[in-house]
Design a protein around this motif. Structure first.
Motif: not given
Length: 404
Positions: A95-111
């Motif tokens: 899943f890291g850089p150069g793997s061919g698949q971009r790893p997800r960077l999930v960010l949580a915020v309040t409404p």
């Protein structure tokens, strides 16, 4: 049961149990291992007990309050180290850089921060250092942030909350000092009026007893001395939190509140202040929200009594209702800026001074980085981009009102 190379049936060992074993060996305690895995101590204890039952021998001994691996557990340690090192490397390659698949960077915020987050996400997407990551947003109530962080579902959680209620203040410190002085004076008087009686003179003993004030003779104070002292000195004994615990509070940025006033309402060449809300319809937020409680407390302290109150769920809804000219409102500056940009002159926005706890705090939480320095760098960059977006937003605010 798993089948071995010899064709016999062997007891099954779960990967999760081995993760618990390795975490406790690394941390040296059940509590530390549980924290590292983001699970509870009873779960780890139960998992290790099941593993010991499967293996048929003990894995730890308790020596001097610490868990020490048994010789049987130490025999497994090199293989466990290789296995989990290989697992980490496999995850990096997959899943890291150069793997061919971009790893997800999930960010949580309040409404309430969903609209503001668009600018933050734009900065993240434009960052070359984060080009290998795929940012995504998850909207969660603040009560769910801790669990999302512990479970590793999000890389960063951001919330907007009112600061904690101020404890004491100058008036409380003065009252506490007076109370302590009065109590000390009473005790000193009691010591001075106590006479030492020698011998067995029965007539003298009642005199000594009368000179010594009893507990019930002490005048009742109009406040609790100890409680006021705690409040005035800012200690955390009432809440059960130590100074060390307060140091672990999430970092934050202070943000002002903003008064939104419908443009169609006449000002008659007078300045716009909080007093103008008297006898005007007002849109409030729920008292169950920290922002709603802060605003209600602000109106109460300023002795402002609107003509009528309407209640909506979110700051964005309050702003939209104010735009129609139905009522004024007070919301956080980030939400207010989004509303003002859409209002196109239908609203007047006035930032309020942040004195006397009239502000909100933008807080963020981060999980403990386990993948090395690369994730630490990503987290630092996320914070930097968040601070840049907040600064750019606040730069568009007019000057804060120092009178209202």
């Amino acid at each position: 049961m798993a089948q071995s190379d010899t064709g016999t049936r062997e007891p099954g060992i779960r990967l999760r149990q081995l993760e618990m074993l390795w975490a406790v060996i690394e941390c040296g305690s059940m509590k530390g291992g549980a924290a590292q895995l983001g699970i509870s101590v009873p779960v780890v204890s139960r998992g290790l007990a099941q593993l010991e039952q499967t293996l048929g021998y003990s894995l730890f001994l308790r020596e001097g309050g610490k868990l020490v691996p048994t010789p049987e557990a130490e025999r497994l340690t090199p293989s466990l180290a290789r296995m989990f090192s290989a697992q980490s490397e496999l995850r990096r390659l997959a899943f890291g850089p150069g793997s061919g698949q971009r790893p997800r960077l999930v960010l949580a915020v309040t409404p309430g921060l969903e609209a503001f987050s668009a600018g933050w996400l734009t900065r993240i997407a434009a960052s070359e250092a984060l080009s290998e990551w795929l940012p995504s947003l998850e909207v969660l109530e603040v009560s769910q942030h801790d669990l999302a962080i512990r479970e590793g579902r999000v890389a960063m959680a951001v919330s907007l909350e009112a600061p904690p209620e101020p404890q004491g203040g100058k008036r409380a410190k003065t009252a506490a000092a007076r109370a302590r002085g009065l109590k000390a004076s009473l005790r000193q008087r009691a010591r001075e009026e106590t006479t030492l009686i020698e011998g067995d003179d029965d007539e003298a003993k009642p005199t000594a007893k009368a000179a010594m004030p009893e507990l019930g003779d002490t005048p009742e104070l109009p406040f609790d001395v100890e409680d006021d002292a705690h409040n005035a000195e800012g200690t955390a004994s009432r809440s059960g939190k130590s100074e060390e615990a307060s140091d672990e509070a999430p970092p934050s940025l202070k943000l002002p509140l903003m008064l939104l006033w419908p443009s169609r309402w006449p000002l008659l060449d007078k300045p716009l202040t909080l007093v103008r809300l008297n006898e005007r319809p007002f849109v409030d937020l729920p008292e169950t929200s920290s922002q709603g409680r802060l605003i209600r407390g602000l109106l109460k302290r300023e002795r402002v009594t609107p003509a009528s109150l309407l209640e909506v769920a979110t700051p964005a809804s309050a702003g939209r209702l104010a735009r129609t000219g139905s009522a004024a409102t007070i919301i956080d500056a980030l939400s207010a800026l989004q509303v003002l940009e859409d209002a196109r002159g239908d609203l007047i926005g006035l930032p309020l001074s942040m004195r006397s706890e009239r502000y909100l705090e933008l807080k963020w939480q981060l999980p403990t980085a386990e993948e090395g320095e690369s994730l630490h760098a990503v987290q630092a960059l996320l914070i930097s981009l968040l601070e840049e977006e907040v600064a750019a937003s606040l730069a568009r605010l007019p000057l804060a009102d120092e009178e209202g």
